[in-house]
Design a protein around this motif. Structure first.
Motif: not given
Lengths: 519, 313
Positions: A36, A436, A439, A443, A472-473, A475-476, A479-480, A482-483, A486-487, A490
């Protein structure tokens, strides 16, 4: 019961450590980490005079691989009931890392840049924030190891965790009854608090704008259960409606505001009508498509929207016809002359703050009240089971359409506020990222939770504005987050669903004793 | 000029090249949708990462003086097809597997979160600026020649690059179809697609099959990324978003869940986009793709080759 099984598992596992399995798992994680990171972290393309050059960052790759290897090993040991080695080896290392970071914070705070830089040069990765994240995760693992030794059990079952989180959320919701008014009182006094300066007020206006957007989207996503990925389109429609009417026809903000909401609601109904029959995930993608389409049209319809140049000189709002200008034109009065005040530019900012606060509170109040109306109940029922609703005679398309239209209307209101605050708008402000972000607020806060939106808006919008380095971090992290949410949970962070209506309402005293006995 | 057959052939070739990219990405969407019924929104980012990895290989080889084209392409192909699928695998493992069995929208939200995360991961590490690459292959075959009204020659050609793209795509799709129809893995995939519980009962390792589906989809998307870099020569961290949506449109148009449908849909979307930009306006070509998506979903949700989706209560 869960405690007992965990204990017995611990006892059974004691002494038998499957080293091969552990190394296999850790090795696989290290391999994945390598794959990765080797490309995107390992190489960096930079512009140099005369072309591009490839630089390498293999030290960072090596650190990432090692972290993956040992981190996985620690998790494996914890899972198999061997927290002791993790605590003994990992604990001091984590402590060391935390001390180093604390020293860095201390030196930075004391203004000793050289010392802080020398510390940072010893740390891996170019960014201190990445190190912080690693430190937080490893503190977490170490804390779990220590906790596991003390409790002699290292696992918390999913049900236990869920029940605990739900309990917290229920408590928050219960306190919310008192916190809400208190927060409102705080918000009303906020501009006059001694520590509030111009910058802070400016950020607050932004935060409250997103709060309003979050509440508006919450109607669509949280109540009606329709995932709308193009909410920013309605925000854009509202903003452009006001901007065009205000600049071309010279209409005032207050006249345009309802009109902007009406335009956005109309756009919502027109867009929603053909697509609301679609199933949830298709609907989401189509709304995303609509959002992008509106942006592309704004970008290319130069005659009306002036394309990428945007619309500037959008009129500012006035206080019952009194503008916030230093020198009003001859024969008219401005805010400060009318009230006989000293002119300060902060006046306008305070006014904007109260304006958006009022608009946001109206959105909030509207949502809370409409939940109790038949249409609100129909939304929630539709979210839970569409087929059942249909069989009970609820018209799904019309019901969804009202949710879509009303959500869009609030988006339009917020949009026209945005236009008047900025004084300038261009399609740049209405990208998918914006949708996003809104949202993410909904969320993270928990679908349908009004208080959650406040917390999420402050966390997601307010914090990065303060700590520019975080920006600058941002949006990163969105994203993290949101994941992860949800995990893990939820339903959202502060989600706790009570049935909105009960067939047999609980009587007064029972209602009081039930939570107490649970504690 | 725009009315001539030459222009038409030119646009057709452009459309086919574009369609190859969309088709390769669309297969990833369709496979995942077929097997677990979710829209893998982050698939476009996998394509973007593949294009970045290919870009590194080309740039690295170019800077170290290796200029033999077949070797460069082979290296890029091997590296991207080995590294990018790991992203696909991790994506499934981290973001989708824990949510198996939860509502579709929950999975879609994680997918969006993953997409945002990967975009910003690349942006932070590689910067936001578009990165240009020198053309890897030059030259081509001349197909037709004509003279424009103002006297200058107009040549319709098939460049070696376009030829390579078409050959590569056809080869990959053939191999891929064989894998799905002839191998035990393909059989397991088809079994999981029909009934996951039943497949598990008769001894199919469902988790492994789903992981491998993501790996396969990511491998094809990475080849699409490689083609994109070679064909357009400019990449940035944001290319995955639009390409992903258009490839999804292609998958829906062809009938989501159907493999030949994804390929057909990809080609159609590529051709439509090429003709739209060739004959109408370039600015609104994205609107064209989105309109097709909306129209297909409203009037024929099963797509051209898809099976009807029956909702069970």
């Amino acid at each position: 019961m869960a405690e007992i099984t965990a204990n017995s598992r611990l006892a059974a596992a004691k002494g038998r450590l499957d080293t091969v399995a552990m190394l296999k798992e850790a090795g696989l994680t290290a391999l994945v980490m390598f794959a990765l990171t080797v490309g995107l972290v390992g190489f960096e393309v930079r512009d140099i005079p005369g072309g591009l050059a490839l630089f390498t960052r293999f030290d960072d790759v090596a650190v990432a691989v090692l972290l993956g290897f040992f981190g996985r090993m620690a998790l494996f040991l914890l899972r198999e009931g061997h927290p002791r080695p993790v605590a003994i080896i990992g604990g001091p290392l984590v402590l060391l890392l935390v001390l180093v970071l604390a020293a860095d914070v201390w030196f930075t705070g004391a203004g000793d840049v050289a010392a802080s830089e020398s510390i940072r040069s010893w740390l891996p990765f170019n960014s201190i924030i990445v190190v912080w994240v690693i430190a937080i995760i490893s503190v977490f693992i170490a804390a779990r190891a220590i906790l596991a030794i003390r409790r002699a059990s290292s696992t918390v079952t999913v049900e236990e965790r869920e029940a605990r989180a739900d309990h917290v959320a229920a408590q928050v919701q219960k306190i919310g009854r008192y916190v809400g008014p208190a927060l409102l009182a705080f918000a009303l006094l906020y501009p006059f608090l001694p520590f509030v300066n111009r910058q802070l007020l400016d950020i607050s206006v932004l935060v409250v704008t997103y709060m309003m957007l979050g509440w508006g989207l919450n109607i669509v996503v949280g109540l009606a259960g329709l995932l709308d990925l193009g909410y920013v389109a309605f925000y854009a429609v509202g903003a452009y409606s006001y901007a065009l009417l205000g600049t071309k026809l010279d209409m005032s903000f207050w006249v345009c505001l309802p009109f902007a909401g009406f335009m956005a609601a109309t756009a919502g109904v027109i867009l929603g009508f053909p697509v609301l029959r679609l199933r949830g995930d298709y609907l989401a993608i189509v709304t995303l498509g609509f959002g992008e389409m509106i942006r592309v049209i704004l970008l290319n319809w130069y005659d009306v929207t002036r394309g990428p140049d945007g619309i500037s000189n959008i009129p500012r709002p006035s206080f019952f016809g009194l503008p916030f200008t230093r020198r009003p034109p001859e024969g008219t009065e401005s805010f400060h002359t009318f009230f006989g005040l000293e002119y300060t530019p902060v006046d306008r900012l305070i006014f904007l703050y109260y304006l958006i606060l009022a608009m946001a509170m109206i959105t909030n109040l509207f949502t809370m009240r409409i939940r109790k109306l038949p249409v609100g109940r129909a939304w929630e029922a539709l979210r839970e089971d569409e087929t059942a609703c249909r069989s009970l005679g609820v018209n799904p398309t019309n019901t969804k359409l009202t949710a879509f239209g009303i959500g869009a209307m609030f988006g339009g209101f917020a949009g026209s506020f945005f236009a008047t605050r900025q004084g300038f708008i261009s399609p740049e402000s209405f990208t998918f990222i914006e949708s996003a972000v809104i949202l993410a607020i909904v969320v993270l806060g928990g679908f349908g939770s009004q208080l959650g939106v406040i917390v999420a808006a402050i966390l997601l919008i307010g914090l990065p504005e303060f700590f520019r380095e975080l920006q600058q971090y941002r949006m990163l992290a969105f994203g993290a987050a949101m994941v992860l949410i949800m995990v893990w949970r939820p339903a959202g962070l502060l989600a706790h669903r009570e049935p909105t209506i009960r067939l047999h309402p609980r009587s007064g005293p029972a209602d009081k004793t039930a939570p107490q006995s649970a504690e | 000029m725009e009315g001539s057959i030459h222009y038409f052939v030119d646009q057709t070739i452009n459309g086919l090249t574009l369609g190859a990219i969309y088709g390769l990405i669309a297969i990833g969407y369709t496979l995942v949708y077929g097997i677990i019924g979710m829209i893998n929104f982050a698939h476009g980012e996998i394509f973007m990462i593949g294009s970045f990895l290919a870009f590194f290989v080309f740039l690295g080889l170019g800077l170290s003086g290796i200029t033999w084209v077949p070797l460069a392409i082979l290296c890029a192909l091997v590296v991207t097809m080995m590294l990018t699928p790991v992203y696909g695998w991790t994506l499934e493992r981290v973001a989708y597997r824990p949510l198996r069995g939860s509502p579709r929208l929950a999975a879609l939200i994680t997918a969006i979160g993953m997409s945002i995360f990967l975009q910003n991961y690349v942006q932070l590490l590689q910067g936001a600026r578009p990165r240009p690459l020198q053309p890897v292959i030059s030259g081509g075959i001349e197909l037709m020649r004509t003279v424009t009204p103002d006297g200058s020659p107009y040549v319709v050609g098939l460049s070696y690059l376009q030829l390579l793209i078409i050959v590569l795509t056809v080869a990959l799709m053939t191999v891929f179809t064989l894998v799905i129809t002839r191998t035990p893995l393909g059989r397991a995939q088809r079994a999981c697609e029909q009934d996951r519980d039943m497949a598990a009962l008769i001894g199919v390792n469902v988790d492994r099959t789903i992981s491998l589906t993501f790996v396969m989809g990511a491998a094809l998307a990475s080849v699409a990324g490689l083609i994109f870099v070679m064909n357009y020569g400019v990449i940035d961290f944001f290319i995955g978003f639009l390409a992903g949506i258009k490839a999804f449109t292609a998958a829906v148009l062809g009938g989501i869940g159907s493999l030949p449908g994804a390929m057909l849909g990809g080609l159609l979307i590529g051709l439509i986009e090429a003709f739209w930009s060739g004959y109408f306006t370039v600015e609104y070509k994205d609107v064209a793709a989105f309109s097709i998506l909306v129209l297909v979903l409203i009037f024929r949700p099963t797509g051209l080759l898809g099976k009807p989706d029956i909702e069970k209560v």
